[in-house]
Design an enzyme around this catalytic site. Structure first.
Site, PDB file in Angstrom:
ATOM      1  N   GLU A  73     -59.510-112.244  11.074  1.00 19.65           N
ATOM      2  CA  GLU A  73     -60.041-111.978   9.743  1.00 19.65           C
ATOM      3  C   GLU A  73     -60.231-113.235   8.912  1.00 19.65           C
ATOM      4  OE1 GLU A  73     -57.724-108.852   8.020  1.00 19.65           O
ATOM      5  OE2 GLU A  73     -58.275-107.437   9.603  1.00 19.65           O
TER       6      GLU A  73
ATOM      7  N   LYS B  70     -61.149 -96.823   5.174  1.00 14.95           N
ATOM      8  CA  LYS B  70     -61.936 -97.438   6.239  1.00 14.95           C
ATOM      9  C   LYS B  70     -62.916 -96.391   6.747  1.00 14.95           C
ATOM     10  CE  LYS B  70     -58.282-100.569   7.862  1.00 14.95           C
ATOM     11  NZ  LYS B  70     -57.276-100.804   8.936  1.00 14.95           N
TER      12      LYS B  70
END
Length: 430
Positions: A205, A339
């Site tokens: 990330e 999500k």
């Protein structure tokens, strides 16, 4: 006309070099929407199913040709001819076509790709940016970025147990300045790590992934980086953690294994650890502090720290209204991580956000560790006035794509744009 003329899927790559699904939806008058589905590394057991081919001779078994075929051969014939503005009906038909509780037949990656592309095509049809199409005239709150600048756990090849150490520029006046503050702290951390002879490679990330002596050392390094960047920890910039505790939970011993520190802790000891950290560092949010099925532990965590910390359920809730409802009824957590690929459609995602807000929970819009150039979640965060977005470090194009889209959105909204900082944590009492 807003009638869907063509639905087409293909296999493309995500930020980890793994295949994922891209879908294009074209309307009769030429309006078009394109979307790419993300993929997670640490996934909750109750997430909707991401369909992979399993052919070890192709992409090591991670191909998505089956999901692509499900779009082109099963979903497309059913929704071509439908009105793109009827998002709930289109999503409902795909859910019915799948016929399973977890989208395991067609694949959530197939269904979500279509759902997102339909929304984009509808927005294109009427000349609106996606955030305004989904959110209407009141979509004007820019989110506080939760920037994962130090990676561990499943997101990095190091000995750090906690999966994500995040910074939140709550003291900024606007998103543009918040992004600048976060980027400056990120570069400051790189310098701090370099001065200490620590590795500056990045994880999935975009955050740094050094080997460290303890999780506490990671917090100390970030506080040092904030200070050296010219900001005040706890005032300008707060800290956040994604522990991803399900990944460290031993179901046989019912203990949490902090392998990097050689410790095994009970749920109560984990709660005590978080309390100690939050008393010594400016932490405002902890995600997945306990296992996804440790409801008693979560109850204790919420009772002990729920008034002073945002306690986010990711694996716990998996953007699922049934699990969220259970959490609300039992007084567990006070925030949901959203999500889109955990549940699999835009409609169900919006339903989960609505349920959370009605219960006084915050909603944090989130990326996955396997991302792409798709920036749908940036628009979604503003559409629902979420107030927070979690989409990695200001590093790697797959992460920065979302931040750059938010910069554009802030310009589009203009003088009406709001950046609420600490007020985004509206259910905390400290």
């Amino acid at each position: 006309m807003s009638v869907i003329e063509l639905v087409y899927a293909r296999e493309v790559l995500d930020s980890r070099g793994n295949p994922t699904v891209e879908v294009e939806v074209v309307l009769e008058d030429g309006a078009m929407g394109r979307a790419i589905v993300p993929s997670g590394a640490s996934t909750g057991a109750f997430e909707a199913v991401e369909l992979r081919d399993g052919d070890k001779g192709r992409y090591l078994g991670k191909g998505v040709e089956t999901a692509v075929a499900n779009v082109n051969e099963i979903i497309a014939p059913e929704i071509e001819g439908m009105d793109a503005f009827d998002q709930p009906a289109i999503d409902a038909i795909m859910i019915e076509l799948d016929g399973t509780p977890n989208k395991g037949k067609l694949g959530a990656n197939a269904i979500l790709g279509v759902s997102m592309a339909v929304a984009r095509a509808a927005a294109d049809e009427i000349g609106l940016p996606l955030f305004q199409y989904l959110g209407g005239v009141n979509a004007k709150q820019l989110p506080v970025p939760m920037m994962n600048i130090l990676n561990g756990g499943e997101h990095a090849d190091n000995n750090v147990d906690v999966q994500e150490f995040m910074i939140l520029p709550v003291g900024a006046c606007c998103f543009k300045e918040g992004l600048r503050m976060g980027a400056e702290v990120f570069h400051s951390l790189k310098k701090v790590l370099g001065e200490k002879g620590l590795a500056c490679g990045v994880g999935d990330e975009g955050g740094f992934a050094p080997n460290l002596g303890s999780n506490r050392e990671a917090l100390e390094l970030i506080v040092e980086a904030i200070t050296k960047a010219g900001y005040k920890p706890g005032e300008d910039v707060m800290l956040g953690l994604d522990v991803a505790a399900t990944e460290m939970y031993n179901k046989e011993t019912k203990k949490y294994v902090l392998a990097g520190e050689g410790k095994e802790l009970t749920a109560a000891e984990m709660v005590a650890l978080y309390e100690d950290w939050s008393n010594n560092f400016p932490i405002i949010t902890i995600e997945d502090g306990l296992d996804e099925e440790d409801w008693d532990g979560w109850k204790l965590l919420t009772e002990k720290l729920g008034n002073k910390l945002q306690l986010v359920g990711d694996d716990l809730f998996v953007t699922n209204t049934e699990r969220l409802e259970k959490g609300i009824e039992n007084g567990v957590a006070n925030s949901i991580l959203v999500k889109v690929n955990q549940i699999g459609t835009i409609t169900e995602t919006l339903d989960a956000i609505e349920m959370a807000k009605r219960a006084g929970y915050t909603a944090v819009i989130s990326h996955r560790s396997g991302e792409t150039e798709d920036s749908t979640i940036a628009d979604l965060a503003v559409a629902v006035n979420a107030g927070q977005i979690k989409t990695g470090a200001p590093s790697r194009t797959d992460r920065v794509a979302k931040y750059n889209q938010l910069l554009r959105i802030e310009e589009m909204v203009g003088e009406q744009a709001r950046y609420c900082g600490l007020k985004s944590f509206y259910n905390l009492k400290k």
